[in-house]
Motif scaffolding. Sequence first.
Motif, mmCIF file in Angstrom:
data_model
loop_
_atom_site.group_PDB
_atom_site.id
_atom_site.type_symbol
_atom_site.label_atom_id
_atom_site.label_comp_id
_atom_site.label_asym_id
_atom_site.label_seq_id
_atom_site.Cartn_x
_atom_site.Cartn_y
_atom_site.Cartn_z
ATOM 1 N N GLN A 147 0.597 -1.136 -0.062
ATOM 2 C CA GLN A 147 0.191 0.082 0.058
ATOM 3 C C GLN A 147 0.995 1.040 0.097
ATOM 4 O OE1 GLN A 147 -3.576 0.234 -0.437
ATOM 5 N NE2 GLN A 147 -2.859 2.236 -0.741
ATOM 6 N N ARG A 148 1.955 1.222 0.805
ATOM 7 C CA ARG A 148 2.786 2.456 0.853
ATOM 8 C C ARG A 148 3.343 2.447 -0.517
ATOM 9 N NH1 ARG A 148 6.620 1.212 6.002
ATOM 10 N NH2 ARG A 148 5.039 1.514 7.466
ATOM 11 N N ARG A 149 3.821 1.373 -1.230
ATOM 12 C CA ARG A 149 4.658 1.814 -2.698
ATOM 13 C C ARG A 149 3.319 2.132 -3.590
ATOM 14 N NH1 ARG A 149 4.820 -0.851 -7.385
ATOM 15 N NH2 ARG A 149 6.768 -0.731 -8.572
ATOM 16 N N GLN A 150 2.036 2.060 -3.439
ATOM 17 C CA GLN A 150 0.998 2.405 -4.273
ATOM 18 C C GLN A 150 0.747 3.713 -4.080
ATOM 19 O OE1 GLN A 150 -0.947 0.788 -6.869
ATOM 20 N NE2 GLN A 150 0.754 -0.732 -6.536
ATOM 21 N N ASP A 151 0.749 4.304 -2.812
ATOM 22 C CA ASP A 151 0.865 5.714 -2.506
ATOM 23 C C ASP A 151 1.907 6.617 -3.067
ATOM 24 O OD1 ASP A 151 -1.563 4.936 -1.087
ATOM 25 O OD2 ASP A 151 -0.505 4.918 1.003
ATOM 26 N N ASP A 152 3.062 5.802 -3.154
ATOM 27 C CA ASP A 152 4.048 6.575 -3.582
ATOM 28 C C ASP A 152 3.719 6.806 -5.146
ATOM 29 O OD1 ASP A 152 5.567 6.938 -1.002
ATOM 30 O OD2 ASP A 152 6.942 5.042 -1.412
ATOM 31 N N LEU A 153 3.514 5.697 -5.935
ATOM 32 C CA LEU A 153 3.174 5.713 -7.339
ATOM 33 C C LEU A 153 2.221 6.822 -7.573
ATOM 34 C CD1 LEU A 153 3.201 1.988 -8.157
ATOM 35 C CD2 LEU A 153 4.912 3.790 -8.608
ATOM 36 N N ARG A 154 1.171 6.907 -6.563
ATOM 37 C CA ARG A 154 0.042 7.924 -6.930
ATOM 38 C C ARG A 154 0.647 9.258 -7.046
ATOM 39 N NH1 ARG A 154 -4.339 5.205 -7.071
ATOM 40 N NH2 ARG A 154 -4.517 3.441 -5.708
ATOM 41 N N LYS A 155 1.932 9.667 -6.270
ATOM 42 C CA LYS A 155 2.253 10.900 -6.194
ATOM 43 C C LYS A 155 3.014 11.218 -7.542
ATOM 44 C CE LYS A 155 2.612 11.277 -1.087
ATOM 45 N NZ LYS A 155 2.171 9.946 -0.744
ATOM 46 N N ILE A 156 2.724 11.776 -8.428
ATOM 47 C CA ILE A 156 3.237 12.101 -9.922
ATOM 48 C C ILE A 156 3.454 13.572 -10.194
ATOM 49 C CG2 ILE A 156 2.512 10.166 -10.812
ATOM 50 C CD1 ILE A 156 0.590 11.769 -12.438
ATOM 51 N N ARG A 157 4.199 13.855 -11.076
ATOM 52 C CA ARG A 157 4.436 15.223 -11.596
ATOM 53 C C ARG A 157 3.818 15.550 -12.774
ATOM 54 N NH1 ARG A 157 10.231 17.318 -11.551
ATOM 55 N NH2 ARG A 157 10.289 15.898 -13.251
ATOM 56 N N LEU A 158 3.243 16.302 -13.038
ATOM 57 C CA LEU A 158 2.785 16.820 -14.486
ATOM 58 C C LEU A 158 3.103 18.082 -15.066
ATOM 59 C CD1 LEU A 158 -0.980 16.050 -13.497
ATOM 60 C CD2 LEU A 158 0.499 14.375 -14.776
ATOM 61 N N LEU A 159 3.559 18.070 -16.420
ATOM 62 C CA LEU A 159 3.998 19.215 -17.212
ATOM 63 C C LEU A 159 2.973 20.252 -17.142
ATOM 64 C CD1 LEU A 159 6.392 20.231 -18.731
ATOM 65 C CD2 LEU A 159 5.050 19.435 -20.633
ATOM 66 N N ASP A 160 3.357 21.458 -16.850
ATOM 67 C CA ASP A 160 2.496 22.704 -17.109
ATOM 68 C C ASP A 160 1.612 22.721 -18.513
ATOM 69 O OD1 ASP A 160 1.235 25.231 -17.567
ATOM 70 O OD2 ASP A 160 2.228 25.943 -15.608
ATOM 71 N N PRO A 161 0.610 22.642 -18.518
ATOM 72 C CA PRO A 161 -0.016 22.611 -19.961
ATOM 73 C C PRO A 161 0.681 23.703 -20.757
ATOM 74 C CG PRO A 161 -1.870 22.364 -18.609
ATOM 75 C CD PRO A 161 -0.382 22.615 -17.574
#
Length: 180
Positions: A147-161
């Motif tokens: 679950q911790r690993r999944q929580d870490d994978l949920r935190k992503i970065r998105l390029l400003d449009p």
Amino acid sequence: MYFNTIPKIYYDSVGDKNPKIVTNLLRRVGLRAKVATNTLLFDTYDVKEGETPEIIAHKLYGESELHWIVMLVNNVVDRFHDWPMSVPQFNSYINQKYVDSDGNPNPSGVHHYEIEQTSGNTKTKIEVTDLINYPNALTVTNYEYEQRRQDDLRKIRLLDPRYRDQFVEEYENLMKETSI
């Protein structure tokens, strides 16, 4: 769009001196270090249940075909292991991965033990295997670990449009000039 930018090569997969033109799937480019560390270009985002790179790209950039930007920015190479799973996928995964000696699912089994770090970043946990020297170590179950690993994978970065078109152009240029 993504695969259209990947160069083609001649490849003789059988060794019969009759090569075929194939897409060079080994060709990759990465973010330049200067770009990757520029926090002004990116926003942080928590992937919601069931969201895919395509859904996020459609919401953010107006085109689901730009899912590769989401994946490239977050170094997602394997969609099935580098991206958060849905709840049913996650439950199925841990029930198949962690089984007891009788072959029954064992998500509540002990994955490892950990202690709190006492200096430096005290939020960091240290994995230990020796309960004799660390009797106060906390048990982390298989479920908690995954679950911790999944929580870490949920935190992503998105390029400003605002930088989308420039990013696509830079990617296309890098694909043209980069060689294996």
